[in-house]
Design an enzyme around this catalytic site. Structure first.
Site, PDB file in Angstrom:
ATOM      1  N   ASP A   1      57.457  11.339 -10.774  1.00 23.40           N
ATOM      2  CA  ASP A   1      58.398  10.423 -11.404  1.00 23.40           C
ATOM      3  C   ASP A   1      57.717   9.134 -11.865  1.00 23.40           C
ATOM      4  OD1 ASP A   1      60.502  12.136 -10.940  1.00 23.40           O
ATOM      5  OD2 ASP A   1      60.959  11.249  -8.984  1.00 23.40           O
ATOM      6  N   GLY A   2      56.686   8.720 -11.121  1.00 21.35           N
ATOM      7  CA  GLY A   2      55.988   7.480 -11.470  1.00 21.35           C
ATOM      8  C   GLY A   2      55.310   7.577 -12.830  1.00 21.35           C
TER       9      GLY A   2
ATOM     10  N   PRO B   1      46.154  13.596 -13.068  1.00 25.55           N
ATOM     11  CA  PRO B   1      45.523  14.788 -12.488  1.00 25.55           C
ATOM     12  C   PRO B   1      45.756  14.926 -10.987  1.00 25.55           C
ATOM     13  CG  PRO B   1      43.860  13.153 -13.096  1.00 25.55           C
ATOM     14  CD  PRO B   1      45.177  12.634 -13.595  1.00 25.55           C
TER      15      PRO B   1
ATOM     16  N   GLU C   1      58.354   3.938  -7.438  1.00 26.47           N
ATOM     17  CA  GLU C   1      57.124   3.144  -7.401  1.00 26.47           C
ATOM     18  C   GLU C   1      57.485   1.680  -7.163  1.00 26.47           C
ATOM     19  OE1 GLU C   1      53.930   4.559  -8.107  1.00 26.47           O
ATOM     20  OE2 GLU C   1      55.007   6.459  -8.002  1.00 26.47           O
TER      21      GLU C   1
ATOM     22  N   SER D   1      48.750  14.134  -9.326  1.00 30.58           N
ATOM     23  CA  SER D   1      50.150  14.338  -8.907  1.00 30.58           C
ATOM     24  C   SER D   1      50.339  15.708  -8.270  1.00 30.58           C
ATOM     25  CB  SER D   1      51.085  14.252 -10.108  1.00 30.58           C
ATOM     26  OG  SER D   1      51.219  12.930 -10.507  1.00 30.58           O
TER      27      SER D   1
ATOM     28  N   ASP E   1      76.002   8.556 -20.805  1.00 33.86           N
ATOM     29  CA  ASP E   1      77.339   7.961 -20.917  1.00 33.86           C
ATOM     30  C   ASP E   1      77.332   6.436 -20.914  1.00 33.86           C
ATOM     31  OD1 ASP E   1      76.621   7.588 -18.295  1.00 33.86           O
ATOM     32  OD2 ASP E   1      78.412   8.503 -17.426  1.00 33.86           O
TER      33      ASP E   1
HETATM   34 MG   LIG Z   1      75.104   7.728 -16.594  1.00 29.83          MG
END
Ligand SMILES: [Mg+2]
Length: 295
Positions: free
Chosen positions: A67-68, A11, A273, A13, A216
């Site tokens: 992202d964390g 909540p 992080e 972020s 990949d």
């Molecule tokens: Mg790659």
């Protein structure tokens, strides 16, 4: 039987950005046919535990935060050994990984993708016993990043600023390391290193070389050597600020496995992080082992 989704969000972020959009986001999931279980993360690491223990009980896990938060959910799902598709509604102020996947910063639009999109088998990084989604890094800039803020915004720009401001080159923390990959051994001193699976890092697009694909089986590795004189320092600053496209001070390569060894502990960050202090790090690419929902 209806499909079940675990909707897990931080909540706090992006300065609580989700609050304005919460009703619309949940409505998107309900309209997509999901029975929604909502969970607000309570502390750092909470999402890892929740995702790990609940992975088997849901058809999809949708997370929202920076992202964390995504890192924690992916770590929990990978640790569970159960394959469950993960939807991501970015709420941080930079959105490198979301942008790489075609998920923008409009939260309701991202909710549509998370609820209605298709799973994309994406590579994930194994870092010793831990996991990362798109960046593992060590060195001067990473410490700045997680000490001053939780997101990666302007990380490298800040780094260039710090380097430029360093009155004496020997003030810059430096790490002597042995780096092994694909039968090569590098032995050098570094001020920064990053292992990435992303089109951009810290909002910077230019500095990751080569053909980048998220599925990949290889990472892009960027290692910046310790400058020994002002010319080399200037060379690095030019590279980081995008003035020059390559640099004699930088190693760049792609690999699916690398090992970094140092005599002293080095502090790492995983997806921005804190990732612990390590003197031995083995990083491998788990090819297409996580399912991220894309449009
Ligand atoms: Mg790659």
């Amino acid at each position: 039987m209806s499909k079940r989704v675990l909707f897990l969000f931080n909540p706090r972020s992006g300065k609580g950005k989700i609050k304005e959009n919460l009703a619309d986001i949940i409505d998107v999931m309900v309209k997509a046919g999901y029975e929604v279980m909502v969970y607000t993360t309570q502390s750092a690491g909470d999402a890892v535990q929740k995702a790990r223990t609940e992975a088997g009980n849901y058809d999809r896990i949708i997370c929202s935060g920076g992202d964390g938060t995504l890192d924690e959910v992916v770590t929990g799902v990978m640790a569970s050994g159960i394959s469950v598709p993960i939807g991501y509604i970015p709420a941080g102020s930079t959105n490198d990984f979301g942008n790489s996947l075609g998920i923008g910063s409009d939260m309701v639009q991202a909710a549509h993708i998370a609820a209605e999109g298709k799973p994309f088998p994406c590579d994930v990084g194994k870092f010793n016993e831990d996991y990362f989604v798109y960046v593992a890094a060590f060195g001067i800039f990473t410490e700045v990043s997680y000490q001053t803020s939780q997101d990666l915004k302007n990380m490298l720009g800040h780094a260039a600023y710090i380097l430029e401001g360093a009155k004496q080159i020997w003030d810059i923390p430096s790490y002597r390391m042995q780096v092994e990959y694909d039968g090569n051994v590098l032995y050098d001193e570094f001020i920064y290193g990053m292992v990435t699976n992303s089109m951009s890092v810290g909002g910077f697009k230019g500095i990751i070389p080569g053909n980048i694909a998220l599925d990949d089986g290889v990472f892009e590795v960027t290692l910046i050597k310790t400058p020994k004189n002002p010319i080399e320092l200037n060379d690095i600053v030019c590279f980081l600020t995008g003035i020059s496209k390559d640099s004699n001070q930088v190693y760049s390569f792609q690999t699916n496995f690398l090992k970094l060894t140092s005599s002293e502990d080095v502090s790492w960050t995983l997806d921005g992080e804190y990732g612990g202090n390590h003197h031995l790090v083995a990083i491998s690419n788990c090819k297409q082992e996580m399912e991220i929902i894309v449009e």
